[in-house]
Every structure is written in structure tokens, then in C-alpha cells.
Design a protein around this motif. Structure first.
Motif, PDB file in Angstrom:
ATOM      1  N   HIS A   1      -4.830  -9.302  -9.268  1.00 16.58           N
ATOM      2  CA  HIS A   1      -4.834  -7.844  -9.480  1.00 16.58           C
ATOM      3  C   HIS A   1      -4.721  -7.457 -10.941  1.00 16.58           C
ATOM      4  O   HIS A   1      -4.174  -6.405 -11.251  1.00 16.58           O
ATOM      5  CB  HIS A   1      -3.672  -7.168  -8.735  1.00 16.58           C
ATOM      6  CG  HIS A   1      -3.692  -7.412  -7.266  1.00 16.58           C
ATOM      7  ND1 HIS A   1      -2.596  -7.334  -6.468  1.00 16.58           N
ATOM      8  CD2 HIS A   1      -4.708  -7.744  -6.441  1.00 16.58           C
ATOM      9  CE1 HIS A   1      -2.915  -7.605  -5.228  1.00 16.58           C
ATOM     10  NE2 HIS A   1      -4.190  -7.867  -5.189  1.00 16.58           N
TER      11      HIS A   1
ATOM     12  N   LYS B   1      -0.721  -2.743  -9.673  1.00 17.80           N
ATOM     13  CA  LYS B   1      -0.205  -2.750  -8.300  1.00 17.80           C
ATOM     14  C   LYS B   1      -0.244  -1.337  -7.774  1.00 17.80           C
ATOM     15  O   LYS B   1       0.684  -0.554  -7.973  1.00 17.80           O
ATOM     16  CB  LYS B   1       1.216  -3.321  -8.263  1.00 17.80           C
ATOM     17  CG  LYS B   1       1.234  -4.819  -8.475  1.00 17.80           C
ATOM     18  CD  LYS B   1       1.985  -5.536  -7.341  1.00 17.80           C
ATOM     19  CE  LYS B   1       1.641  -7.013  -7.335  1.00 17.80           C
ATOM     20  NZ  LYS B   1       2.591  -7.851  -6.608  1.00 17.80           N
TER      21      LYS B   1
ATOM     22  N   GLU C   1      -6.863  -4.606  -3.133  1.00 16.96           N
ATOM     23  CA  GLU C   1      -6.263  -4.749  -1.807  1.00 16.96           C
ATOM     24  C   GLU C   1      -6.154  -6.200  -1.371  1.00 16.96           C
ATOM     25  O   GLU C   1      -5.529  -6.506  -0.346  1.00 16.96           O
ATOM     26  CB  GLU C   1      -7.101  -3.971  -0.770  1.00 16.96           C
ATOM     27  CG  GLU C   1      -6.957  -2.476  -0.934  1.00 16.96           C
ATOM     28  CD  GLU C   1      -7.782  -1.719   0.097  1.00 16.96           C
ATOM     29  OE1 GLU C   1      -7.454  -0.574   0.388  1.00 16.96           O
ATOM     30  OE2 GLU C   1      -8.781  -2.296   0.597  1.00 16.96           O
ATOM     31  N   HIS C   2      -6.753  -7.104  -2.129  1.00 17.77           N
ATOM     32  CA  HIS C   2      -6.832  -8.495  -1.696  1.00 17.77           C
ATOM     33  C   HIS C   2      -5.532  -9.229  -2.003  1.00 17.77           C
ATOM     34  O   HIS C   2      -4.972  -9.109  -3.075  1.00 17.77           O
ATOM     35  CB  HIS C   2      -8.002  -9.184  -2.407  1.00 17.77           C
ATOM     36  CG  HIS C   2      -8.401 -10.459  -1.758  1.00 17.77           C
ATOM     37  ND1 HIS C   2      -7.837 -11.657  -2.087  1.00 17.77           N
ATOM     38  CD2 HIS C   2      -9.297 -10.719  -0.789  1.00 17.77           C
ATOM     39  CE1 HIS C   2      -8.383 -12.609  -1.348  1.00 17.77           C
ATOM     40  NE2 HIS C   2      -9.277 -12.071  -0.554  1.00 17.77           N
ATOM     41  N   LYS C   3      -5.071 -10.024  -1.027  1.00 17.49           N
ATOM     42  CA  LYS C   3      -3.766 -10.661  -1.165  1.00 17.49           C
ATOM     43  C   LYS C   3      -3.736 -11.780  -2.204  1.00 17.49           C
ATOM     44  O   LYS C   3      -2.796 -11.901  -2.970  1.00 17.49           O
ATOM     45  CB  LYS C   3      -3.303 -11.203   0.194  1.00 17.49           C
ATOM     46  CG  LYS C   3      -2.502 -10.170   0.987  1.00 17.49           C
ATOM     47  CD  LYS C   3      -2.020 -10.757   2.302  1.00 17.49           C
ATOM     48  CE  LYS C   3      -3.138 -10.662   3.339  1.00 17.49           C
ATOM     49  NZ  LYS C   3      -2.806 -11.291   4.616  1.00 17.49           N
ATOM     50  N   GLU C   4      -4.778 -12.610  -2.222  1.00 17.97           N
ATOM     51  CA  GLU C   4      -4.737 -13.781  -3.094  1.00 17.97           C
ATOM     52  C   GLU C   4      -5.078 -13.441  -4.549  1.00 17.97           C
ATOM     53  O   GLU C   4      -5.044 -14.305  -5.407  1.00 17.97           O
ATOM     54  CB  GLU C   4      -5.702 -14.856  -2.583  1.00 17.97           C
ATOM     55  CG  GLU C   4      -5.239 -15.522  -1.302  1.00 17.97           C
ATOM     56  CD  GLU C   4      -6.238 -16.582  -0.865  1.00 17.97           C
ATOM     57  OE1 GLU C   4      -6.420 -17.572  -1.580  1.00 17.97           O
ATOM     58  OE2 GLU C   4      -6.861 -16.397   0.189  1.00 17.97           O
TER      59      GLU C   4
END
Lengths: 207, 207, 207
Positions: C33, A205, C27-30
Motif C-alpha cells: 500500500h 492506509k 484494498e489488497h491484503k498482501e
């Protein structure tokens, strides 16, 4: 030859990949859910990874183009979804096991095929993983969703671990069938443990 | 040689596929609608299916890489969209007919090329269909939409029927050009009837 | 040989493509990570364009399968994202410059490789562009987004201009290394000017 016993497990894997793809199509909201959509999604899921591996290696003819049995395995998987949907829904956990067996076998076979093409170890490990996961990646992309490998518990990483083990044992001249069993078992074990305990890789993160 | 008359119909098909792709880009909300986007979407739509067929078969050089005429047909289609957009919008129904002719020809040519590579009948039928539909599939995926083959009236299935007919007639030693006409006509007929009467395949509502 | 100095710039380009892909995943929300997602997105972004070029040309073995250094360059890019994320975030503008250098080199190398395969000029120009942009296109498609080439300021068109210049200078027997520098510089210049002045191609608003 040396993989002849894995050949039948491979066909079973193809069938199970087909079933998982067909069920994904049936569960999808924007899909028409017609017979063709279901068949085609199953087909793509089953052959996507191996096809990408073969065309990246220049390994012609591509497996399903050469071996009609693969297509018949897909057809049988498709018929099972059509005629026994409730049985399959009940057997989900057992199917997950098959899918896991499938990616185990695919990973190792993919790594082996790459090595046989004289490919370096790093690329062989990646090609083994790609063989196992890319059918699902293409399926999800066609479903207009972020591929499950970017969302789920440890999946692709289990494949990567299996192909690395295969490469190491191969370096130590391990008997190929034994190596197949050990390396595929590693994939299966990691995956099943990850599902059972809901394990993921460490998150990054940053942003 | 034996397909020389189909060569020109094939080029017309390429042009119409380009137009359909370019129009799709222009109608898309998230697109920038600039000259390049429109060209590139048309290009991908036109060559996607044949390219996938060729790289799956190892049929090198890939058609558009070998035959510059294909690229010029794409360029002409692109220029038509740029300079005559209103005419094309009016001619939509006629263009649909061309698109349908295009998939008819593509299906049969794809099946023929697969057979010429010694591919089994099952895989040849699938490769014929893939040649015809995959440009559109890639176009829709790049547009971030569920591919139309999963939504529309009978489309891919018409192609599959055409390639099966081609294989059967080929087995009975039907004269190739006659076979081309008959099998492509089957694709076109099924598709036009499906559009006219809004026919879809039976739905599978399981979940 | 004649491109040996471009080889190292090419590796730098691979590394920067990896970084841009890895950052896109972060950076991608879905996205989950996790470490694998980040690595894999970087890998796909880095090798996508060159792989598509090679399999379209039948240029086997595919670059990253043949040359392990490419994979190590990807690995280094990945480690940089993991361990120095803040530095990379600060250096964004400098990275953009590297990305731009990368597409410049990729465009020209792709065009050169196509010519060496006896491909016609039109297709060579397109293959040069495809080499440069398709890693990003696949990255965005896997992220479930409309590819940036359909949204951004002039990008792919800069590549196209560079490959056309390369072809023209090549026709006039320009010394290859000089041609590489001039043509890649054109890509870089057009791109940087487009970013600075926020330039796009003319829009087509028809519908």
C-alpha cells in the motif's frame, strides 16, 4: 557506441537477473525444480523488462533476438546456478549488489532508448523503470505470487528517481557517459540505503 | 507455401488448444463457468504463444489478426466444448495426442518464422518453444495457478529438442517439409514417451 | 479527428480506470500500500488494454507513449485517490458509471482502430473488447487473483455486443460519431442492466 562500456555491465546485469530468477524457481514450493524450469525462469526474469520495453516502443529487433550474447550471458548465469549453487548462496549479498547495478544500468539504458525513439519525458521515465523491474514482475507472476515490487523496500521508485535524474541532466546537455554513471549511481544509492535501513515509501492506509 | 500441408494441421492444433483451454476453465473452481469465460480462456490458450512470438519478432500482422480462419477454428473448438462435452471427456487421450501434434507443429513453424526474420539460431529455438507453450502458460497464469510447464512431465523441453533438430537439419539443407515432419515427430515422440513412462527432467534440489 | 469529442471521454475513462486500479491496490491484503504500488497499479490498469491492442496491431507509437495527456490523466486520477479517498469511496456508484462509460468508449475506439488497420471483422470485435477489459485483467493477475471478467456479472460480453453493433452499423455506412454513441450506449446499457439485476451469462456445468 556511447554506451559501449555499459554494454558489458548490461550483460553482467542479464547474468545476475538470470541467477536471481533461477534461484527463485529453486526456492519455490510448487515448482518441479527441474533443469528446464530453472533455466526458463531465469531467462524470463532476464529478458522480460527489456522485451516489454522494446515491444512497447516498436524497437525491433528486440534486444535478445538481435544480440545472441544476451542469450549466452543467460546461459552462463544458468550454468553457475547448476554447478555452483553453494557459492552463489554464500555470495547473496554480493549478488544483490549486482542486481542493483543491473537495475541501475537497465533504467538508464531504457530511458535513453525511449528518448532516442522520440518519446516524451514522462513516458521515457516510465519505460526506463519498466525495463528494470518487469522481468522480476513477470517472474513473480509466473511463480503465482504478488510481485515483489508491491512488497519490498524502495525498488521501482529508485529506478524512477534515476530516470528522472537522467532526463534532467540530459536536458542540461550532460555528457552521456557521465550522465549514465551519475543516474545509475542514484538508483544504486537509493536502493542500497533503502535495503540497509529497511526503508519503504509512505503507506496509504485508507480502507 | 512450403508449409501449406502444415497449415491445416496448425488449424487443428488451434482447435485443440482451444478445447484444452475451455476445459481448463470449466474445471476451475473459482471460475464462473459462463459461456464467455469458457470461450475467452480457449481463445487465449490458442493464440497466446503465436501472438507472443509475432510481437516479439515484429511479425505483423499477427497471425490471428491476419487470418480469420484461425478465429473460426477457435470458434469450432468452443462449440464442440459446449455441445459435445461428454464426447470430449471420453476422447481425452486422443485429444492429448492432438495437443501433442499441435505443439510439434507450432514449435517447428515458430522456429521457421524466426529464421525467416533473420534471427540467430539460439533465439529461434527459444521462439519456437515459446510459440508452442506460451498459450498454456498464459492460460494457467489467468487461472491463478503455477504454469503446468513448471509442474508436468517433459513438455517444453520436448519442444526445445524439436526446434534444435529443425535448426540442425536446416543447416544441412534438409528439404523443408521433410524437416518439418522429422522435427515435429521428435517433439511428439519425446512427449508421448515422457507421458507414458511419467518421465521428468532431473530435479535440482539445492535449497 | 472524427473521434475528437470521444478523445476527452477517453481521457476521463483513463482517469477512472486509474482510480479503480489504485483502489484495488489499496484494498489488497498482501500489498504494501505504498505510494508507488498505488500509482503503478493504477497506471497498469489504465494503459494495459490499449497497449495490448496497439502492440497486437503493430499500431506504433503506442497511445500513452505518443500522447503525454494520457499519462497526465493517470496522474490526476492517482492524486485524487491520494488526496480525496473518502470522496471517491462515497462516489463509488458514480465511478462505476464512469468505468462503464470508459469500457463503452474503449470498446468502440479499439474496434475502429482495428478496422483502420485493415483487420477482419471477427478480430476487430475481439480487439475492441480486449482494449476495454485487459487493463483490468492484468491488474487482477498482478494482484494474484482470478481476473474479475471470469467472476462478475456480464462485462466483457457487453463489450463484445458493442463492437458487433459498431461493425454492423459501420457496414451500413452509419455516420461514425453516431455509430460511436449508439454502440458505446449498448455496452453501457447492457452492463448497467446486468449490474442492476445481477445478471450473468448461462453457466456451463459439465464437470
Amino acid at each position: 557506441m556511447e554506451f559501449s562500456f555499459s554494454y558489458y555491465i548490461g550483460l553482467a546485469g542479464i547474468m545476475v537477473f538470470t541467477i536471481s530468477g533461477a534461484i527463485a524457481a529453486l526456492e519455490h514450493k510448487e515448482h518441479h525444480h527441474d533443469v528446464f524450469s530453472v533455466f526458463f525462469t531465469g531467462f524470463i526474469t532476464a529478458i522480460g523488462g527489456g522485451t516489454l520495453r522494446d515491444i512497447t516502443l516498436g524497437n525491433y529487433p528486440v534486444s535478445w533476438v538481435k544480440d545472441e550474447n544476451i542469450l549466452w550471458a543467460i546461459f552462463v548465469g544458468f550454468l553457475l546456478v547448476i554447478f555452483l549453487p553453494k557459492v552463489l548462496t554464500k555470495l547473496r549479498n554480493e549478488l544483490l549488489l549486482f542486481d542493483t547495478l543491473g537495475i541501475g544500468i537497465y533504467t538508464v539504458l531504457g530511458t535513453r532508448i525511449a528518448l532516442d525513439h522520440g518519446v516524451n519525458a514522462f513516458a521515457s521515465a516510465l519505460l526506463g523503470m519498466i525495463s528494470a523491474i518487469f522481468g522480476g514482475v513477470i517472474r513473480d507472476t509466473l511463480m503465482n505470487e504478488v510481485p515483489f515490487i508491491f512488497r519490498k523496500e524502495i525498488y521501482a521508485t529508485a529506478c524512477l528517481a534515476g530516470s528522472v535524474l537522467y532526463l534532467i541532466l540530459n536536458e542540461f546537455a550532460c555528457e552521456p557517459n557521465l550522465n549514465l554513471v551519475l543516474s545509475a549511481s542514484l538508483v544504486v544509492s537509493i536502493r542500497l540505503i533503502a535495503v540497509k535501513y529497511n526503508l519503504g515509501l509512505p503507506k496509504l492506509k485508507i480502507f
